[in-house]
Design a protein around this motif. Structure first.
Motif, mmCIF file in Angstrom:
data_model
loop_
_atom_site.group_PDB
_atom_site.id
_atom_site.type_symbol
_atom_site.label_atom_id
_atom_site.label_comp_id
_atom_site.label_asym_id
_atom_site.label_seq_id
_atom_site.Cartn_x
_atom_site.Cartn_y
_atom_site.Cartn_z
ATOM 1 N N GLU A 78 0.854 -1.185 0.000
ATOM 2 C CA GLU A 78 0.000 0.000 0.000
ATOM 3 C C GLU A 78 0.891 1.237 0.000
ATOM 4 O OE1 GLU A 78 -3.906 -0.540 2.515
ATOM 5 O OE2 GLU A 78 -2.198 -1.219 3.690
ATOM 6 N N ALA A 79 0.450 2.258 -0.731
ATOM 7 C CA ALA A 79 1.167 3.530 -0.736
ATOM 8 C C ALA A 79 0.159 4.664 -0.854
ATOM 9 C CB ALA A 79 2.170 3.590 -1.880
ATOM 10 N N ASP A 80 0.240 5.617 0.044
ATOM 11 C CA ASP A 80 -0.593 6.817 0.014
ATOM 12 C C ASP A 80 0.322 8.032 0.032
ATOM 13 O OD1 ASP A 80 -2.977 5.356 0.104
ATOM 14 O OD2 ASP A 80 -2.952 5.290 2.293
ATOM 15 N N LEU A 81 0.083 8.961 -0.886
ATOM 16 C CA LEU A 81 0.860 10.191 -0.959
ATOM 17 C C LEU A 81 -0.093 11.369 -0.962
ATOM 18 C CD1 LEU A 81 3.211 9.133 -3.909
ATOM 19 C CD2 LEU A 81 3.709 8.930 -1.474
ATOM 20 N N TYR A 96 2.617 7.433 3.198
ATOM 21 C CA TYR A 96 2.385 6.206 3.975
ATOM 22 C C TYR A 96 2.711 5.022 3.083
ATOM 23 C CZ TYR A 96 -0.104 2.420 6.373
ATOM 24 O OH TYR A 96 -0.439 1.236 7.000
ATOM 25 N N LEU A 97 3.634 4.172 3.531
ATOM 26 C CA LEU A 97 4.029 2.976 2.807
ATOM 27 C C LEU A 97 3.881 1.779 3.725
ATOM 28 C CD1 LEU A 97 7.345 4.265 1.155
ATOM 29 C CD2 LEU A 97 5.114 4.045 0.048
ATOM 30 N N ALA A 98 3.299 0.691 3.231
ATOM 31 C CA ALA A 98 3.086 -0.495 4.060
ATOM 32 C C ALA A 98 3.066 -1.738 3.186
ATOM 33 C CB ALA A 98 1.779 -0.374 4.843
ATOM 34 N N GLY A 99 3.412 -2.856 3.803
ATOM 35 C CA GLY A 99 3.365 -4.124 3.085
ATOM 36 C C GLY A 99 4.078 -5.213 3.856
ATOM 37 N N GLY A 100 4.047 -6.427 3.291
ATOM 38 C CA GLY A 100 4.710 -7.557 3.899
ATOM 39 C C GLY A 100 6.193 -7.586 3.547
ATOM 40 N N GLY A 580 -10.092 5.316 -8.371
ATOM 41 C CA GLY A 580 -9.708 5.561 -6.990
ATOM 42 C C GLY A 580 -8.236 5.792 -6.762
ATOM 43 N N VAL A 581 -7.443 5.953 -7.812
ATOM 44 C CA VAL A 581 -6.002 6.074 -7.662
ATOM 45 C C VAL A 581 -5.601 7.473 -7.189
ATOM 46 C CG1 VAL A 581 -3.805 6.067 -8.907
ATOM 47 C CG2 VAL A 581 -5.471 4.232 -9.270
ATOM 48 N N TYR A 617 -7.650 28.461 3.607
ATOM 49 C CA TYR A 617 -8.148 27.706 2.456
ATOM 50 C C TYR A 617 -6.958 27.156 1.687
ATOM 51 C CZ TYR A 617 -7.084 32.281 0.423
ATOM 52 O OH TYR A 617 -6.459 33.452 0.083
ATOM 53 N N GLY A 618 -7.221 26.145 0.864
ATOM 54 C CA GLY A 618 -6.138 25.550 0.104
ATOM 55 C C GLY A 618 -6.614 24.396 -0.746
ATOM 56 N N VAL A 619 -5.654 23.673 -1.296
ATOM 57 C CA VAL A 619 -5.932 22.523 -2.146
ATOM 58 C C VAL A 619 -5.018 21.385 -1.727
ATOM 59 C CG1 VAL A 619 -4.297 23.317 -3.911
ATOM 60 C CG2 VAL A 619 -6.102 21.693 -4.524
ATOM 61 N N THR A 620 -5.534 20.164 -1.764
ATOM 62 C CA THR A 620 -4.772 18.970 -1.393
ATOM 63 C C THR A 620 -4.907 17.932 -2.498
ATOM 64 O OG1 THR A 620 -5.160 19.358 0.966
ATOM 65 C CG2 THR A 620 -4.475 17.140 0.323
ATOM 66 N N LEU A 621 -3.795 17.364 -2.916
ATOM 67 C CA LEU A 621 -3.768 16.293 -3.911
ATOM 68 C C LEU A 621 -3.363 15.003 -3.222
ATOM 69 C CD1 LEU A 621 -1.868 18.166 -6.785
ATOM 70 C CD2 LEU A 621 -4.341 17.970 -6.448
ATOM 71 N N GLU A 622 -3.999 13.882 -3.619
ATOM 72 C CA GLU A 622 -3.726 12.594 -2.997
ATOM 73 C C GLU A 622 -3.587 11.511 -4.058
ATOM 74 O OE1 GLU A 622 -6.847 11.814 -0.229
ATOM 75 O OE2 GLU A 622 -6.147 13.289 1.235
ATOM 76 N N VAL A 623 -2.714 10.536 -3.790
ATOM 77 C CA VAL A 623 -2.522 9.366 -4.641
ATOM 78 C C VAL A 623 -2.598 8.126 -3.755
ATOM 79 C CG1 VAL A 623 -0.939 8.132 -6.178
ATOM 80 C CG2 VAL A 623 -1.092 10.633 -6.283
ATOM 81 N N HIS A 624 -3.352 7.117 -4.196
ATOM 82 C CA HIS A 624 -3.523 5.879 -3.447
ATOM 83 C C HIS A 624 -3.181 4.708 -4.362
ATOM 84 C CE1 HIS A 624 -5.679 8.355 -0.516
ATOM 85 N NE2 HIS A 624 -6.395 8.824 -1.527
ATOM 86 N N LEU A 625 -2.154 3.960 -3.998
ATOM 87 C CA LEU A 625 -1.719 2.815 -4.791
ATOM 88 C C LEU A 625 -1.939 1.538 -3.990
ATOM 89 C CD1 LEU A 625 1.648 4.272 -6.153
ATOM 90 C CD2 LEU A 625 -0.596 4.264 -7.274
ATOM 91 N N ARG A 626 -2.593 0.580 -4.619
ATOM 92 C CA ARG A 626 -2.887 -0.701 -3.965
ATOM 93 C C ARG A 626 -2.445 -1.860 -4.852
ATOM 94 N NH1 ARG A 626 -3.381 2.588 -0.712
ATOM 95 N NH2 ARG A 626 -5.090 3.001 0.722
#
Length: 626
Positions: A78-81, A96-100, A580-581, A617-626
């Motif tokens: 898993e990776a979230d940026l 956030y990085l996680a895995g076995g 959902g990426v 106020y502001g803007v947020t960008l997110e990336v989710h890798l599974r």
């Protein structure tokens, strides 16, 4: 961090003192108040337990508990940026990085950084920005399957922060801060809501790290759990107590603290009618002022600089047990007991212009013992409605004021709460309604008061509060979620004959005296609070808006200084890609530019205040890798 639940909490951040609303992270207690100022990118959920937690979370949990549960790493990668920008030249980034890593071994690592480079206001004396800050943190979590019945969890974290709401004292509108007592002349007047006029720029910087080890081993009918933790924190304060362009009283403070805890639990694993848990808890906290330096132009600081060295310790040993019996027909009874023994120590001395001031050398110790308990009866009428009645006792240990270390320890604070309530899931789980009514009886309430160089503590003999709260979650349509909550609250000091009061004229504070606060409102007790949030989804877009209302509350026991009522409006527009990426969110907080305070501090130099955040106020960008 000093939160309040149902009007109960404490504002002190002095060394060795603990919150009435303790913070737990993955089951580990974080006692140092400034160490609670940290951000997370790996949060799974936040649990807020209201009312005294006298059995399982018994460590000073008179008002409730805040429990942060972080995400468990999985075998899959898993990776979230995320990255964001906001006004006041603010940026943030998180990963956030996680895995076995191997069979039976899973791990995660996360990092977060934010910086606000432009302040909300200006120090008119130095010309520099005020109310700005930064934070950076790292966290890791490991889960190891050490056998068929054994699991090992290892966690570690590091953080350094300088919050954007330091004690940059400024006068309230219409008030004047003076440069002495009774007063030697005006020192600062109101120059705007976010501006100050101090002879130095103030800051609070905390650096900390911690580690914990949790081991679970399952036996045939019970599970053994061991939780070991260690935390080290150091906070450096730089502030101007009088809040004026004149160096009347300045304070520099270096505050190291170390804590380690050990908890053992045995808990049942069978599925019978009786479920139980027994355990023991050890706590050891050592904190210092190394030193607390006071200097300036006012007596006695015009004659000498005081360096106050204080070491304060707290050791605690507790045993607890709780059991729940299922009578069948939807009725359960829970009973719990916890016995706590606390020992407090303090020692200190002053250097005046670098030389030992012999009369200041002092050591003290005190011990406190308390039995706390909880009894709860609940009945589930059907799959939709549950009702309960609870009586519980909470206990906050007696403690020495580490600033006024020559004062005797304040007595322990005790809170008895009687509560009835209901929880319901209705309309095929599209509507959730929860409600509770409660009555609190305080004894020996620990109250903070301001004194030169910092704060002191004393006891109010007795207080009471009562109220009710309602919470609602609804999904009237598949694309629409609604949440609402309200609390009605009333609190009074029933006996507080020797409270710290301030005398005032039209614009200035002129003196300090002992007054009778009996019959006055307890501070930080808003009579009415409410919130409402709506989230509406249109395809890949989500629109969210919220409003929170606070009716206002007194910030001192004298009921002379009041936070006026205020309403906070937040909103966001979010887009999530069809797979959902990735996603983007435009957000705004305090959109109506409501002006309210994070703290108002009455003291001999005048009534000072620290403003809360303006519109952001502001803007947020997110990336989710599974």
């Amino acid at each position: 961090m000093s939160p309040f639940i149902r009007g109960i909490g404490n504002r002190s951040t002095a060394q060795g003192e603990e919150s009435a609303v303790p913070l737990y992270i993955d089951g580990v207690y974080v006692p140092t108040l400034t160490a609670g100022l940290m951000s997370f990118v790996d949060v799974e959920r936040v649990e807020v337990l209201k009312g005294p937690q006298g059995t399982l979370f018994g460590r000073n949990a008179t008002a409730g508990v805040i429990q942060i549960i972080t995400r468990d790493p999985k075998d899959s990668l898993e990776a979230d940026l995320k990255a964001g920008w906001g006004n006041y030249d603010t940026y943030e980034a998180g990963v956030y990085l996680a895995g076995g890593l191997a069979p039976g071994v899973r791990a995660s690592i996360s990092g977060y950084s934010t910086r606000q480079s432009d302040g909300w206001g200006t120090n008119l004396t130095t010309g520099n920005d005020v109310f700005k800050g930064y934070e950076r943190s790292l966290r890791t979590k490991w889960i190891i399957d050490a056998g068929d019945n054994t699991e090992i969890r290892i966690g570690a974290d590091y953080a350094k922060s300088r919050p954007n709401t330091p004690p940059a004292y400024r006068p309230l509108p219409g008030r004047i801060l003076t440069t002495g007592t009774p007063f030697f002349g005006p020192g600062a007047t109101y120059h705007g809501f976010y501006n100050v006029s101090e002879n130095r720029d103030v800051s609070v910087t905390t650096e900390q790290w911690g580690a914990n080890l949790q081991i679970r081993h399952g036996f045939e009918v019970f599970e053994l759990v061991s939780i070991t933790s260690y935390r080290q924190a150091k906070t450096v304060w730089v502030f101007d107590q009088d809040g004026t362009p004149v160096n009347a009283v300045s304070v520099d403070s270096r505050e190291p603290a170390t804590t380690w805890t050990q908890e053992l639990q045995l808990q049942s694993t069978n599925r019978g009618a009786f479920q139980w848990i027994v355990g023991a808890y050890y706590f050891n906290n050592q904190a210092k002022y190394d030193p607390l330096r006071l200097y300036g132009t006012n007596p006695p600081f015009n004659l000498f600089t005081i360096d106050r060295f204080v070491s304060t310790g707290g050791k605690s040993l507790a045993g607890f047990a709780q059991g729940t019996y299922d009578f069948g027909q939807g009725t359960k009874l829970t009973l719990g007991l916890r016995y706590t023994h606390d020992k407090r120590t303090i020692s200190g001395f002053d250097l005046r212009n670098g030389e030992l001031f012999a009369p200041s050398v002092l050591s003290q110790n005190a011990s406190f013992d308390k039995l706390t308990w909880r009894a709860s009866l609940d009945h589930r009428f059907d799959d939709q409605i549950l009702a309960y009645a609870t009586v519980s006792r909470g206990y906050k240990s007696g403690v020495f004021s580490s600033v006024a270390y020559t004062d005797p320890a304040v007595r322990p604070e005790t809170l008895d709460t009687y509560e009835i309530g209901f929880k319901s899931d209705l309309l095929d789980r599209r509507l959730r309604l929860n409600g509770a009514a409660f009555y609190n009886i305080f004894k020996d309430v620990q109250v903070q008061f301001q004194k030169v160089g910092g704060i002191g503590l004393n006891n109010a003999a007795k207080a009471r509060s009562y109220g009710f709260e309602l919470e609602m979650e609804a999904r009237p349509a598949d694309a629409l979620d609604l949440r609402a909550a309200m609390t009605v609250l009333d609190g009074k000091y029933q006996s507080y004959p020797v409270a710290s009061f301030y005398s005032r004229n039209a614009t200035q504070t002129t003196g300090v005296f002992n007054g009778d606060a009996t019959g006055l409102d307890t501070h930080y007790t808003p009579p009415f609070t409410a919130s409402f949030t709506a989230n509406y989804r249109i395809g890949d877009f989500a629109l969210t808006g919220s409003i929170a209302h606070n009716s206002g509350f007194y910030l001192d026991v004298q009921n002379a200084i009041k936070q006026p009522s205020y309403d906070l409006v937040n909103a966001s527009i979010a887009y999530t890609s069809p797979n959902g990426v990735w996603g983007a969110r435009i957000w705004g907080r305090n959109l109506t530019q409501e002006r309210y305070y994070t703290a108002i501090v009455p003291q001999s130099y005048g009534d000072t205040a620290t403003p809360a955040a303006p519109r952001t106020y502001g803007v947020t960008l997110e990336v989710h890798l599974r």
